[in-house]
Design an enzyme around this catalytic site. Structure first.
Site, PDB file in Angstrom:
ATOM      1  N   ASN A  90     -17.516  26.658 -12.319  1.00 34.90           N
ATOM      2  CA  ASN A  90     -17.615  28.070 -12.662  1.00 34.90           C
ATOM      3  C   ASN A  90     -19.038  28.616 -12.565  1.00 34.90           C
ATOM      4  O   ASN A  90     -19.228  29.773 -12.199  1.00 34.90           O
ATOM      5  CB  ASN A  90     -17.084  28.286 -14.087  1.00 34.90           C
ATOM      6  CG  ASN A  90     -17.388  29.666 -14.611  1.00 34.90           C
ATOM      7  OD1 ASN A  90     -16.869  30.663 -14.113  1.00 34.90           O
ATOM      8  ND2 ASN A  90     -18.246  29.750 -15.617  1.00 34.90           N
ATOM      9  N   TYR A 103     -24.350  36.637  -1.918  1.00 34.25           N
ATOM     10  CA  TYR A 103     -23.418  36.142  -2.935  1.00 34.25           C
ATOM     11  C   TYR A 103     -22.007  36.074  -2.351  1.00 34.25           C
ATOM     12  O   TYR A 103     -21.288  35.092  -2.545  1.00 34.25           O
ATOM     13  CB  TYR A 103     -23.456  37.073  -4.145  1.00 34.25           C
ATOM     14  CG  TYR A 103     -22.501  36.701  -5.250  1.00 34.25           C
ATOM     15  CD1 TYR A 103     -22.818  35.703  -6.161  1.00 34.25           C
ATOM     16  CD2 TYR A 103     -21.283  37.380  -5.399  1.00 34.25           C
ATOM     17  CE1 TYR A 103     -21.953  35.377  -7.202  1.00 34.25           C
ATOM     18  CE2 TYR A 103     -20.412  37.055  -6.439  1.00 34.25           C
ATOM     19  CZ  TYR A 103     -20.746  36.052  -7.328  1.00 34.25           C
ATOM     20  OH  TYR A 103     -19.881  35.729  -8.344  1.00 34.25           O
TER      21      TYR A 103
END
Length: 251
Positions: A92, A158
């Site tokens: 995560n 990203y």
């Protein structure tokens, strides 16, 4: 038999001290998993672990900077030393140190994004998956993003890293499926966090106009999907990306 029962399973969750990672850790503990909570700041992890323990769960804190291989190795080995195994790996933790035009990004910033968001997931998988395969079962869950599906004028790098996670998931699923290890992604959309709380009314309205569900997601929305992918109820699901983004992926 209770659905989504994780009793007896050990879950290692990176970025588990806040937001989506914290919600996943708490929800998996509620379903019976022993959880290892990791992030760079041990004190923040301890707050989460203490809450889980007070609720009757089992939690361990091992701080780790996922950009440093030695710390990733210590995280995995420490988990196995304490609990004897890893059944569920949740990748995560991620970073995004740059906002702006993609062609203006520095090599340092690009390497940091790809190292933390992609390479660390490969490290974690390489260390955790083989011991899962020895037992013939395991679940790896990579938290990607709707940013991996869409172009962006401000977070392009990203998005590249999150698209790479989709490909990583499919490849690992193909390699390790015959050994009983499943690998899946979750692609969150706009999730209610302190970052989205800072949006002004105009920005919030512009985002919600793109969300068929007409609301921001919550960390608990993502946690629910993670529990499903960790449980035996998803035993025939691998190599997939579960879109938890209020329908944004179809717009």
């Amino acid at each position: 038999m209770e659905l989504f029962d994780l009793t007896g399973k050990v879950a290692l969750i990176t970025g588990g001290s806040r937001g989506i990672g914290r919600a996943i850790a708490e929800r998996m503990a509620e379903h019976g998993a022993k959880v290892v909570i990791s992030s760079r700041k041990a004190d923040a992890c301890e707050v989460v672990a203490d809450g889980i323990k007070k609720a009757g769960g089992d939690a361990l804190v091992i701080p780790c900077n996922i950009a440093r291989r030695a710390e990733v190795e210590a995280l995995v080995s420490g988990t196995i030393k304490h609990y004897g195994k890893i059944d569920i790996l949740v990748c995560n933790a991620a970073v995004n140190p740059y906002y702006g035009p993609l062609l203006d990004i520095t090599d340092e910033a690009f390497d940091k994004i790809m190292g933390s968001n992609v390479k660390s997931n490969i490290w974690l998988s390489a260390l955790a998956i083989p011991q899962m395969a020895e037992r013939g079962k395991g679940s790896v869950i990579i938290i990607s993003s709707i940013g991996g599906l869409r172009g962006s004028t401000v977070i392009g790098a990203y998005g590249i890293s999150k698209a790479a996670d989709f490909a990583l998931c499919r490849s690992l699923a193909g390699e390790w499926g015959p050994k009983g290890v499943r690998v899946n992604c979750i692609a969150p959309g706009f999730i209610k966090t302190p970052m989205t709380d800072a949006l002004n009314d105009k920005q919030r309205e512009a985002i919600l106009a793109k969300v068929p569900a007409a609301r921001l997601g919550t960390p608990e929305d993502i946690a629910a999907a993670a529990v499903y992918l960790a449980s035996n109820e998803s035993a025939y699901v691998t190599g997939q990306t579960i879109h938890v983004n209020g329908g944004m992926a179809m717009i």
